[in-house]
Motif scaffolding. Sequence first.
Motif, PDB file in Angstrom:
ATOM      1  N   SER A 272      -2.120   3.754 -12.930  1.00 52.50           N
ATOM      2  CA  SER A 272      -2.145   4.446 -14.218  1.00 52.50           C
ATOM      3  C   SER A 272      -1.278   5.706 -14.186  1.00 52.50           C
ATOM      4  CB  SER A 272      -3.580   4.818 -14.582  1.00 52.50           C
ATOM      5  OG  SER A 272      -4.387   3.662 -14.733  1.00 52.50           O
ATOM      6  N   TYR A 273      -0.528   5.882 -15.249  1.00 48.42           N
ATOM      7  CA  TYR A 273       0.321   7.066 -15.451  1.00 48.42           C
ATOM      8  C   TYR A 273       1.381   7.241 -14.371  1.00 48.42           C
ATOM      9  CZ  TYR A 273      -3.288   8.014 -18.885  1.00 48.42           C
ATOM     10  OH  TYR A 273      -4.172   7.891 -19.939  1.00 48.42           O
ATOM     11  N   THR A 274       1.784   6.155 -13.752  1.00 50.36           N
ATOM     12  CA  THR A 274       2.911   6.188 -12.824  1.00 50.36           C
ATOM     13  C   THR A 274       4.132   5.586 -13.519  1.00 50.36           C
ATOM     14  OG1 THR A 274       2.534   3.985 -11.873  1.00 50.36           O
ATOM     15  CG2 THR A 274       1.303   5.834 -10.914  1.00 50.36           C
TER      16      THR A 274
ATOM     17  N   LYS B 115      -4.759  -1.713 -12.913  1.00 48.70           N
ATOM     18  CA  LYS B 115      -4.824  -0.721 -13.980  1.00 48.70           C
ATOM     19  C   LYS B 115      -3.442  -0.108 -14.188  1.00 48.70           C
ATOM     20  CE  LYS B 115      -9.679   0.457 -13.161  1.00 48.70           C
ATOM     21  NZ  LYS B 115     -10.647   1.551 -12.879  1.00 48.70           N
ATOM     22  N   LEU B 116      -2.957  -0.197 -15.423  1.00 48.58           N
ATOM     23  CA  LEU B 116      -1.625   0.294 -15.767  1.00 48.58           C
ATOM     24  C   LEU B 116      -1.680   1.222 -16.978  1.00 48.58           C
ATOM     25  CD1 LEU B 116       0.121  -3.176 -15.449  1.00 48.58           C
ATOM     26  CD2 LEU B 116       0.328  -1.299 -13.806  1.00 48.58           C
ATOM     27  N   GLN B 117      -2.778   1.882 -17.148  1.00 45.85           N
ATOM     28  CA  GLN B 117      -2.948   2.747 -18.320  1.00 45.85           C
ATOM     29  C   GLN B 117      -1.875   3.832 -18.380  1.00 45.85           C
ATOM     30  OE1 GLN B 117      -6.638   4.924 -18.367  1.00 45.85           O
ATOM     31  NE2 GLN B 117      -6.476   5.436 -20.524  1.00 45.85           N
ATOM     32  N   GLY B 118      -1.273   3.970 -19.561  1.00 49.35           N
ATOM     33  CA  GLY B 118      -0.327   5.055 -19.790  1.00 49.35           C
ATOM     34  C   GLY B 118       0.952   4.992 -18.980  1.00 49.35           C
ATOM     35  N   CYS B 119       1.382   3.795 -18.570  1.00 52.28           N
ATOM     36  CA  CYS B 119       2.619   3.664 -17.787  1.00 52.28           C
ATOM     37  C   CYS B 119       3.817   3.533 -18.738  1.00 52.28           C
ATOM     38  CB  CYS B 119       2.550   2.449 -16.874  1.00 52.28           C
ATOM     39  SG  CYS B 119       1.346   2.622 -15.533  1.00 52.28           S
ATOM     40  N   PRO B 120       4.729   4.491 -18.740  1.00 53.65           N
ATOM     41  CA  PRO B 120       5.821   4.479 -19.711  1.00 53.65           C
ATOM     42  C   PRO B 120       6.864   3.395 -19.497  1.00 53.65           C
ATOM     43  CG  PRO B 120       6.130   6.263 -18.133  1.00 53.65           C
ATOM     44  CD  PRO B 120       4.777   5.679 -17.857  1.00 53.65           C
ATOM     45  N   GLU B 121       6.940   2.806 -18.292  1.00 54.31           N
ATOM     46  CA  GLU B 121       7.946   1.796 -17.999  1.00 54.31           C
ATOM     47  C   GLU B 121       7.397   0.370 -18.052  1.00 54.31           C
ATOM     48  OE1 GLU B 121      11.173   2.495 -17.620  1.00 54.31           O
ATOM     49  OE2 GLU B 121      10.675   4.601 -17.986  1.00 54.31           O
ATOM     50  N   VAL B 122       6.122   0.223 -18.339  1.00 56.99           N
ATOM     51  CA  VAL B 122       5.541  -1.114 -18.478  1.00 56.99           C
ATOM     52  C   VAL B 122       5.901  -1.653 -19.855  1.00 56.99           C
ATOM     53  CG1 VAL B 122       3.395  -2.413 -18.679  1.00 56.99           C
ATOM     54  CG2 VAL B 122       3.670  -0.752 -16.835  1.00 56.99           C
ATOM     55  N   ASN B 123       6.599  -2.779 -19.886  1.00 53.13           N
ATOM     56  CA  ASN B 123       7.049  -3.353 -21.149  1.00 53.13           C
ATOM     57  C   ASN B 123       6.770  -4.848 -21.183  1.00 53.13           C
ATOM     58  OD1 ASN B 123       8.956  -4.405 -19.366  1.00 53.13           O
ATOM     59  ND2 ASN B 123      10.579  -3.006 -20.021  1.00 53.13           N
ATOM     60  N   ASP B 124       7.373  -5.536 -22.152  1.00 50.09           N
ATOM     61  CA  ASP B 124       7.118  -6.969 -22.312  1.00 50.09           C
ATOM     62  C   ASP B 124       7.618  -7.775 -21.113  1.00 50.09           C
ATOM     63  OD1 ASP B 124       6.103  -6.245 -24.735  1.00 50.09           O
ATOM     64  OD2 ASP B 124       7.784  -6.991 -25.924  1.00 50.09           O
TER      65      ASP B 124
ATOM     66  N   ALA C 219       0.832  -1.205   0.000  1.00 54.48           N
ATOM     67  CA  ALA C 219       0.000   0.000   0.000  1.00 54.48           C
ATOM     68  C   ALA C 219       0.865   1.253   0.000  1.00 54.48           C
ATOM     69  CB  ALA C 219      -0.928  -0.004   1.205  1.00 54.48           C
ATOM     70  N   TYR C 220       1.919   1.254   0.816  1.00 53.05           N
ATOM     71  CA  TYR C 220       2.791   2.431   0.900  1.00 53.05           C
ATOM     72  C   TYR C 220       3.532   2.657  -0.418  1.00 53.05           C
ATOM     73  CZ  TYR C 220       6.366   5.645   2.530  1.00 53.05           C
ATOM     74  OH  TYR C 220       7.190   6.723   2.675  1.00 53.05           O
ATOM     75  N   TYR C 221       3.955   1.579  -1.052  1.00 51.18           N
ATOM     76  CA  TYR C 221       4.618   1.709  -2.362  1.00 51.18           C
ATOM     77  C   TYR C 221       3.679   2.348  -3.381  1.00 51.18           C
ATOM     78  CZ  TYR C 221       6.099   0.366  -7.026  1.00 51.18           C
ATOM     79  OH  TYR C 221       6.413   0.394  -8.369  1.00 51.18           O
ATOM     80  N   ILE C 222       2.444   1.889  -3.421  1.00 45.35           N
ATOM     81  CA  ILE C 222       1.468   2.418  -4.371  1.00 45.35           C
ATOM     82  C   ILE C 222       1.239   3.907  -4.153  1.00 45.35           C
ATOM     83  CG2 ILE C 222      -0.959   2.309  -5.086  1.00 45.35           C
ATOM     84  CD1 ILE C 222      -0.833  -0.709  -4.338  1.00 45.35           C
ATOM     85  N   LEU C 223       1.041   4.297  -2.915  1.00 48.74           N
ATOM     86  CA  LEU C 223       0.790   5.708  -2.609  1.00 48.74           C
ATOM     87  C   LEU C 223       2.023   6.572  -2.876  1.00 48.74           C
ATOM     88  CD1 LEU C 223      -1.266   5.308   0.683  1.00 48.74           C
ATOM     89  CD2 LEU C 223      -2.134   5.907  -1.583  1.00 48.74           C
ATOM     90  N   SER C 224       3.195   6.041  -2.597  1.00 52.32           N
ATOM     91  CA  SER C 224       4.414   6.804  -2.849  1.00 52.32           C
ATOM     92  C   SER C 224       4.630   7.023  -4.343  1.00 52.32           C
ATOM     93  CB  SER C 224       5.632   6.086  -2.256  1.00 52.32           C
ATOM     94  OG  SER C 224       5.896   4.874  -2.944  1.00 52.32           O
ATOM     95  N   MET C 225       4.052   6.151  -5.172  1.00 52.98           N
ATOM     96  CA  MET C 225       4.135   6.295  -6.628  1.00 52.98           C
ATOM     97  C   MET C 225       2.956   7.095  -7.186  1.00 52.98           C
ATOM     98  SD  MET C 225       6.895   4.742  -7.720  1.00 52.98           S
ATOM     99  CE  MET C 225       6.681   4.072  -9.345  1.00 52.98           C
ATOM    100  N   ARG C 226       2.127   7.629  -6.269  1.00 51.55           N
ATOM    101  CA  ARG C 226       0.944   8.418  -6.633  1.00 51.55           C
ATOM    102  C   ARG C 226      -0.121   7.573  -7.332  1.00 51.55           C
ATOM    103  NH1 ARG C 226       3.169  14.477  -8.335  1.00 51.55           N
ATOM    104  NH2 ARG C 226       4.645  14.654  -6.614  1.00 51.55           N
ATOM    105  N   GLY C 227      -0.226   6.330  -6.879  1.00 52.12           N
ATOM    106  CA  GLY C 227      -1.272   5.451  -7.365  1.00 52.12           C
ATOM    107  C   GLY C 227      -2.415   5.371  -6.369  1.00 52.12           C
TER     108      GLY C 227
ATOM    109  N   GLY D 176       9.660  -2.489  -9.599  1.00 49.46           N
ATOM    110  CA  GLY D 176       8.612  -2.060  -8.677  1.00 49.46           C
ATOM    111  C   GLY D 176       7.487  -3.061  -8.538  1.00 49.46           C
ATOM    112  N   LEU D 177       7.272  -3.859  -9.586  1.00 52.80           N
ATOM    113  CA  LEU D 177       6.211  -4.865  -9.520  1.00 52.80           C
ATOM    114  C   LEU D 177       6.447  -5.866  -8.399  1.00 52.80           C
ATOM    115  CD1 LEU D 177       3.593  -5.892 -10.821  1.00 52.80           C
ATOM    116  CD2 LEU D 177       4.994  -7.236 -12.399  1.00 52.80           C
ATOM    117  N   GLY D 178       7.714  -5.997  -7.998  1.00 49.59           N
ATOM    118  CA  GLY D 178       8.027  -6.903  -6.895  1.00 49.59           C
ATOM    119  C   GLY D 178       7.352  -6.501  -5.597  1.00 49.59           C
ATOM    120  N   ASN D 179       6.989  -5.226  -5.455  1.00 50.73           N
ATOM    121  CA  ASN D 179       6.293  -4.760  -4.250  1.00 50.73           C
ATOM    122  C   ASN D 179       4.834  -5.200  -4.214  1.00 50.73           C
ATOM    123  OD1 ASN D 179       8.260  -2.945  -2.768  1.00 50.73           O
ATOM    124  ND2 ASN D 179       8.371  -2.063  -4.817  1.00 50.73           N
TER     125      ASN D 179
END
Length: 254
Positions: free
Chosen positions: A130-132, A152-161, A85-93, A138-141
């Motif tokens: 989205s948009y973080t 929801k991962l809409q518009g995430c520039p670092e999400v890749n294959d 939860a803290y990771y998500i909020l710190s990333m503004r999610g 970070g997905l490891g968190n």
Amino acid sequence: MSAVFMSLHRCCQRSALLLVARRRWSSSSASPPLHTRLLLYLTQRFYDVEMLLSWRSQLMRNQLQKKNFYYGYTENLYGRDIASAYYILSMRGGFRYVGQSEWFRADWKGKFNWDFLDHKDTPLEEVDMSYTVINYTGLGNLEQQRSLRTLKLQGCPEVNDWFLARLHVFQDSLEELDISHCPHITTGGLAALRNLKGLKRLDVSSLPGISSPGLVVILLEEMLPQCQITATGYDHNLRQVGGDGEEELVQRQR
């Protein structure tokens, strides 16, 4: 850091050459022509800027990795659910706990309500990143959130294959996934979603890395027959060979 060192090495080499050139002209009685002096000046400035840009790029990458580092210390103090939860909020999610209707979100300044600490040992059910700048690291968190139903991962520039390949850890719980408007996802990455057998809704709209969206949608429907695929923002024109050997144009509208 190798790229920075290589850039610095090149800069030092060229600076030495420029110094030799200057000494050559300074030892001569005649000063170099104007165009030569201008070329020397511009060359020096170019490599100074190149080195600064390399440092800036590396600094940004370091900051990105720092934001996505594993929150192991928080997990040891408060448990894995609070750490996620803290990771998500710190990333503004934002997120919602299992059995709770309230969403916890960070505002545009990155501030958030610390009441989420009252829900220790309560897993997360919905997560909106989205948009973080969440990335593979970070997905490891979030990997321990085995009750995660919506991501929801809409518009995430670092999400890749590679990121999509790691989503298999949620194969027993994930039902909704939004990866629309992610610029670094390709057709090969979407193939990894076949592991998410429980997926019911998938949004792959406006992925610039997809070259044949109509065909990709067909393949996704075959891989995930129980899943509703949303794919807007494409021209779904496919060319298929008809019975008489001629190509016929098939329009797929979603």
